[in-house]
Write an enzyme that holds these catalytic residues in place. Structure first.
Site, short mmCIF file in Angstrom:
data_model
loop_
_atom_site.label_atom_id
_atom_site.label_comp_id
_atom_site.label_asym_id
_atom_site.label_seq_id
_atom_site.Cartn_x
_atom_site.Cartn_y
_atom_site.Cartn_z
N CYS A 284 0.69 -1.13 0.02
CA CYS A 284 -0.14 0.03 -0.06
C CYS A 284 0.69 1.12 0.07
O CYS A 284 0.48 2.16 -0.31
CB CYS A 284 -1.02 0.09 1.16
N ASN B 32 -10.09 0.32 0.36
CA ASN B 32 -8.58 0.09 0.10
C ASN B 32 -8.28 -0.41 -1.19
O ASN B 32 -8.31 -1.52 -1.18
CB ASN B 32 -8.16 -0.61 1.49
N HIS C 151 -3.01 7.40 2.15
CA HIS C 151 -3.48 5.93 1.98
C HIS C 151 -4.86 5.72 2.59
O HIS C 151 -4.73 5.75 3.74
CB HIS C 151 -2.45 4.94 1.95
N1 COA Z 1 -18.03 -8.16 10.01
C1 COA Z 1 -18.33 -8.51 11.34
N2 COA Z 1 -17.53 -8.67 12.28
C2 COA Z 1 -16.30 -8.64 12.03
C3 COA Z 1 -15.59 -8.53 10.62
C4 COA Z 1 -16.69 -8.26 9.57
N3 COA Z 1 -16.55 -7.96 8.52
N4 COA Z 1 -14.36 -8.48 10.48
C5 COA Z 1 -13.96 -8.89 12.02
N5 COA Z 1 -15.03 -9.11 12.86
C6 COA Z 1 -15.09 -9.31 14.00
C7 COA Z 1 -13.86 -9.94 14.67
O1 COA Z 1 -14.01 -11.42 14.44
C8 COA Z 1 -13.84 -9.53 16.13
O2 COA Z 1 -14.62 -10.48 16.92
P1 COA Z 1 -14.53 -11.03 18.46
O3 COA Z 1 -14.39 -9.52 18.97
O4 COA Z 1 -15.64 -11.58 18.75
O5 COA Z 1 -13.07 -11.70 18.17
C9 COA Z 1 -14.43 -8.25 16.17
O6 COA Z 1 -15.23 -7.95 14.85
C10 COA Z 1 -13.24 -7.09 16.17
O7 COA Z 1 -12.11 -7.34 15.30
P2 COA Z 1 -10.99 -6.58 15.24
O8 COA Z 1 -9.98 -7.39 14.49
O9 COA Z 1 -10.61 -6.14 16.82
O10 COA Z 1 -11.69 -5.37 14.69
P3 COA Z 1 -11.21 -3.98 14.46
O11 COA Z 1 -11.95 -2.83 14.72
O12 COA Z 1 -9.46 -3.92 14.56
O13 COA Z 1 -11.35 -3.61 12.86
C11 COA Z 1 -9.88 -4.03 10.83
C12 COA Z 1 -10.77 -4.90 11.98
C13 COA Z 1 -9.23 -4.98 9.90
C14 COA Z 1 -11.09 -3.21 9.84
C15 COA Z 1 -8.99 -3.19 11.35
O14 COA Z 1 -8.03 -3.82 12.30
C16 COA Z 1 -8.11 -2.46 10.24
O15 COA Z 1 -8.66 -1.61 9.40
N6 COA Z 1 -6.61 -2.86 10.00
C17 COA Z 1 -6.10 -2.19 9.11
C18 COA Z 1 -6.00 -2.96 8.19
C19 COA Z 1 -5.47 -2.43 6.61
O16 COA Z 1 -5.39 -1.59 6.45
N7 COA Z 1 -4.63 -3.34 6.27
C20 COA Z 1 -4.01 -3.11 4.70
C21 COA Z 1 -2.70 -2.56 4.90
S1 COA Z 1 -2.63 -0.75 4.83
#
Ligand code: COA
Length: 328
Positions: A121, A279, A249
């Protein structure tokens, strides 16, 4: 002419003179994802800020998107030839050869040096740094830099988290040789990496899907992008309050707000189009630039800070004053 200790000509700069973007026509909204995976529109909107994304039809490849965006950038710059074509991508059409030479030929600038660049990214920021180095070092007069990715082709079809986040798209810029005081002159740069985080964002081998550790990436993204913004402003002898717009980004709206809060800057200074495109990896910054130029969120003379973070881990920032440009 004066020369720096790196052999670069200090009176020469890379100047942004063309901008184009292209999104595949198929819109996938959150409801469509929720219909096939265990998620909801509400979860996706509140956790990521994304409402919809564009996804390629089967058989459409990264080069197809790159060609569309590249042609638009060349037209926007009103140029017919370039010395280099750099394609920033994590999803090349095939592992070998690079996709850039084929893209160059298809858009009518075959013969130019052409190569792919993978910084996930951060690819577009690394590409800008590379293009600026080629121009200021005297290797090139004009460079076409394209960021294009089709992450939908490498995602695990059963993973609700990555399905929620990623979209496909392409964006491109033309940089030309010019002078440092011109509108559109790019630099300085802060680019960095941390291979100790290599396992946080991966595609393990040719038969594997994309995988990431979302929470860890989330926190590192905010910290590294905020630090990198401060580093590039230091190099430019500028302060945070001198920046009119931050174009980051588009990984997650909550990451953008986290960076804004960490830097103590109003969220309104942060360009945001993630709600419509998700993204789009290496394409994200030029797509956001083109949209903000169109909406007049970016205005001629604005002091703009560009920043990114991605797999590798990699990150980068640079600065420019927004030029008078017709984005296509
Ligand atoms: N729908 C519903 N629930 C979901 C889900 C979805 N699409 N994806 C994950 N969950 C659940 C998880 O299983 C977790 O459940 P639990 O608490 O029972 O274990 C809960 O939601 C919280 O998960 P978590 O990973 O803590 O959520 P988050 O707030 O961190 O959001 C992302 C997850 C991936 C959106 C976030 O971490 C993120 O944006 N990370 C950066 C990703 C990125 O940009 N990557 C590219 C590189 S630049």
């Amino acid at each position: 002419m004066r020369r720096s200790s790196f052999g670069h000509n200090q009176e020469r700069a890379a100047v942004l003179c063309g901008l184009g973007s292209w999104l595949p026509p198929r819109v996938v909204d959150n409801a469509e994802i929720a219909a096939r995976l265990d998620t909801s529109d509400e979860w996706i909107r509140t956790r990521t800020g994304i409402r919809q994304r564009r996804i390629v039809e089967p058989g459409v490849t990264t080069s197809d998107l790159a060609v569309e965006a590249g042609q638009r950038a060349l037209k926007s710059a009103n140029v017919e030839s370039v010395d280099f074509v750099i394609l920033a991508t994590t999803t090349p059409d095939r592992p070998c050869p690079a996709t850039a030479p084929e893209v160059a030929s298809r858009i009518g600038v075959g013969g130019a040096a052409a190569f792919d660049l993978n910084a996930v990214c951060t690819g577009f920021l690394y590409g800008l740094g590379t293009a600026a180095g080629l121009i200021t070092g005297g290797m090139a007069e004009r460079v076409l830099l394209i960021g294009a990715d089709t992450f939908s082709t490498i995602l695990d079809p059963n993973c609700r988290t990555s399905a929620a986040i990623f979209g496909d798209g392409a964006g491109a810029v033309v940089l030309r040789a010019g002078e440092p005081h011109e509108l559109g002159a790019i630099g300085p740069f802060d680019l960095g990496s941390d291979g100790e985080g290599a396992d946080l964002i991966t595609v393990a081998d040719r038969n594997s899907h994309f995988a990431m550790q979302g929470q860890k990436v989330f926190l590192r993204a905010i910290t590294h992008m905020a630090k990198s913004a401060e580093a590039v402003l230091d190099k430019a002898a500028m302060r945070l309050r001198d920046v009119d717009k931050f174009v980051y980004h588009q990984a997650n709206a909550r990451i953008l707000y986290g960076v804004a809060d960490q830097l103590g800057q109003p969220r309104s200074k942060f360009v945001r189009n993630i709600d419509l495109v998700g993204n789009t990896a290496a394409a994200s910054i030029p797509i956001a630039l083109a949209a903000a130029n169109e909406d007049r969120d970016l205005r001629v003379g604005h002091r703009v800070l560009l920043g990114a973070f991605g797999g590798g881990l990699t990150w980068g920032s640079t600065l420019l004053r927004w030029p008078d440009i017709d984005a296509l």
